[in-house]
Each structure stands twice: as structure tokens, then as C-alpha cells.
Design a protein around this motif. Structure first.
Motif, short mmCIF file in Angstrom:
data_model
loop_
_atom_site.label_atom_id
_atom_site.label_comp_id
_atom_site.label_asym_id
_atom_site.label_seq_id
_atom_site.Cartn_x
_atom_site.Cartn_y
_atom_site.Cartn_z
N ALA A 13 -82.96 18.34 13.76
CA ALA A 13 -81.61 18.21 13.25
C ALA A 13 -80.85 19.34 13.00
O ALA A 13 -79.51 19.29 13.62
N VAL A 14 -81.27 20.67 12.84
CA VAL A 14 -80.62 21.71 12.52
C VAL A 14 -80.29 22.26 14.26
O VAL A 14 -79.06 22.84 14.21
N MET B 168 -74.57 29.09 11.09
CA MET B 168 -73.75 28.22 12.08
C MET B 168 -72.54 29.07 12.71
O MET B 168 -72.44 29.12 13.88
N PHE C 248 -73.83 20.99 18.29
CA PHE C 248 -72.22 20.74 18.13
C PHE C 248 -71.41 21.95 17.63
O PHE C 248 -70.47 21.93 18.10
N ALA C 249 -72.02 22.75 17.09
CA ALA C 249 -71.24 23.93 16.89
C ALA C 249 -71.09 25.04 17.96
O ALA C 249 -69.87 25.34 18.29
N ASP D 214 -77.30 25.98 1.72
CA ASP D 214 -76.03 25.24 2.17
C ASP D 214 -75.06 26.20 2.47
O ASP D 214 -74.55 26.15 3.50
N LYS E 249 -76.26 28.37 5.39
CA LYS E 249 -76.30 27.54 6.52
C LYS E 249 -74.93 27.60 7.31
O LYS E 249 -74.80 27.79 8.40
N ARG F 54 -79.69 20.46 16.60
CA ARG F 54 -78.60 19.31 17.09
C ARG F 54 -77.30 19.88 16.53
O ARG F 54 -76.25 19.90 17.16
N GLU F 55 -77.41 20.16 15.27
CA GLU F 55 -76.14 20.70 14.58
C GLU F 55 -75.50 22.01 15.38
O GLU F 55 -74.43 22.07 15.56
#
Length: 151
Positions: free
Chosen positions: A133-134, A97, A140-141, A90, A93, A136-137
Motif C-alpha cells: 500500500a505505501v 512522500m 501515485f506521488a 501521519d 508520511k 502504491r501511494e
């Protein structure tokens, strides 16, 4: 068309698009963000299998676009990001990011980073839900609509 074929075709299309932009993708921020997303996709499920680590490292070494950079430098950066994700997924990550987000102001580089994530994720023929999913994240970043990449 089978899902496997769609994933394979999509990854190939993105690789061709990346090759067309190769000469524009030479910044240090792009290099770092690319290795960060490779590590994130490799560790998407929270674990990093040694065979997956080798497979992604091999893909990095043979990716034509990433040949703008020294292979040993890419390997060192990729391993560093994986180490962060392995130590504490976490927290790692968040750091990874942040590295990816550094190319946000350069749309061509930002989209290329997402494309590399998809190419790496789909290389084994299974761009699974955690990998999607990652990526996709990461969209967003980078202030990119995930729908642009069918995510």
C-alpha cells in the motif's frame, strides 16, 4: 508457483534492473527518495521494530545500486526519515512522500525508487499488504501507474 517464490523472483528481477541502471542513479534527489521509501516500507505498519530497522539498514548498506553513495550518509538519511515517521506517522508520511515526489520529473529515477521499495519490501519474503500500500501511494506521488509494478 507459490506466492513466496513470485515475490522473491520479482524482487530479484527488479534488483537486476536497478543494477543495469546504476550509473544513471547518482543524483542527490534519487539518494534522498530512495532512503525515504526504504523508511516508509520499514514503517509501513505504523511501527518500526528494531530488528526490522537493522535488517533494512543492512539491505541498504549491501545494495549495489546504493553503493553510489556513502554508507554513513545513507544511514543518517534513513534514520532521519524513520525518526519523522516514529514521531508522528501521519505527518512524517507526508514529509517522506514529498521527498519521494522530488524525483517525479526523472522517470528512470522515479521507477528505480519504486523498485527499491519493492526490493526492500520483498527482501524478507513477505511483501505484505501494508508495504504494498505505501509503495502504491509512492507510485501515485510519482505519477506512475501502480499496475506497472503489479501493485
Amino acid at each position: 508457483m507459490a506466492l513466496w517464490d513470485r515475490i522473491k523472483d520479482s524482487a530479484q528481477t527488479m534488483q537486476h534492473q536497478l543494477i543495469a541502471k546504476k550509473n544513471d542513479l547518482k543524483s542527490g534527489a534519487f539518494r534522498d527518495a530512495s532512503m525515504a521509501i526504504c523508511a516508509l516500507v520499514a514503517a509501513a505498519d505504523g511501527t518500526i521494530d528494531p530488528s526490522e530497522r537493522r535488517r533494512v539498514a543492512q539491505l541498504i548498506a549491501t545494495n549495489e545500486v546504493l553503493q553510489n553513495f556513502a554508507a554513513d550518509d545513507l544511514q543518517r538519511r534513513f534514520d532521519g526519515y524513520l525518526d519523522k515517521l516514529t514521531a508522528d506517522f501521519d505527518f512524517g508520511k507526508v514529509a517522506v512522500m514529498q521527498e519521494i515526489a522530488k524525483v517525479q520529473k526523472k522517470p528512470a529515477e522515479a521507477r528505480a525508487v519504486i523498485q527499491i521499495g519493492i526490493v526492500i519490501g520483498g527482501a524478507d519474503g513477505d511483501f505484505d499488504k501494508t508495504e504494498q500500500a505505501v509503495v502504491r501511494e509512492a507510485c501515485f506521488a510519482l505519477d506512475i501507474a501502480p499496475g506497472e509494478f503489479d501493485l
